[in-house]
Design an enzyme around this catalytic site. Sequence first.
Site, PDB file in Angstrom:
ATOM      1  N   ASP A 172      26.868  76.882  45.752  1.00 26.83           N
ATOM      2  CA  ASP A 172      27.995  76.049  46.156  1.00 26.83           C
ATOM      3  C   ASP A 172      28.835  75.769  44.921  1.00 26.83           C
ATOM      4  OD1 ASP A 172      26.668  76.017  48.588  1.00 26.83           O
ATOM      5  OD2 ASP A 172      25.687  74.105  48.176  1.00 26.83           O
ATOM      6  N   ASP A 196      25.395  70.966  61.089  1.00 27.32           N
ATOM      7  CA  ASP A 196      25.042  70.081  59.983  1.00 27.32           C
ATOM      8  C   ASP A 196      24.520  68.782  60.593  1.00 27.32           C
ATOM      9  OD1 ASP A 196      26.070  72.057  58.444  1.00 27.32           O
ATOM     10  OD2 ASP A 196      27.609  70.856  57.464  1.00 27.32           O
TER      11      ASP A 196
END
Length: 238
Positions: free
Chosen positions: A129, A8
């Site tokens: 998500d 990330d």
Amino acid sequence: MKIFPAIDIKDKKCVRLVKGDFENKTEYEISPADQASKYKDYGFKNLHIVDLDGALTGEIVNLDIIKEIVNKFDLKIEVGGGIRSIDSIQKYMDIGVEKVILGSAAIKDKNFLKEACQKFPNKIALGLDAKDGYLSVSGWKESSNRLTLDFLKEVNDYGVSRLIYTDINRDGTKQSPNFEETTKVAEISSYPVIISGGVSSIKDIKKAKCLNNIEGIIVGKAIYDGDIQLKELVKEDA
């Protein structure tokens, strides 16, 4: 089952968030390219990259870093974060990314998802998500008020190449993935599912392997914190 070690990127650094909270993040000294090099050296074949700056802004921010990783290492890379247009998808295709993950933009506009799947066959991954059964969008800052399973049923025939399901309540917590919800998603999904969020141990990997319609699993914080050793993890990668 495919193992996707995660990178990330925020402010050009490797970071990990807890439950998607940008105020609750850990920065790591290693650069994204050096982290990718480490994964490659251990023998991993796949890589999951999220442009967190992109997720916040809705623009591609870290294309140069991702391009460097694609060029240096022979890895199958999926990328997500702030990809809101056909033009953005094309930019990633042009640098050799294997799959582009559409999340917020796909949930807000199903026609965009359908168009992307038609224009880039077998290249689009759908990122769902969820928090308490509802989809979250815009870097997880807002709820869409859409039930995950309802949305999936609506787009189940669009031709997505894979589905990445993340339980936000588990992400970055190392409390094990939400296998119960993931199983529900995998049961109705026309697409192979990637598990994301909360992986804490090799035991989680082995449990995932027993589930139906699971293509792979994403591992992030447990690697960075040393809870899972890469030499053990790569043995599970097939």
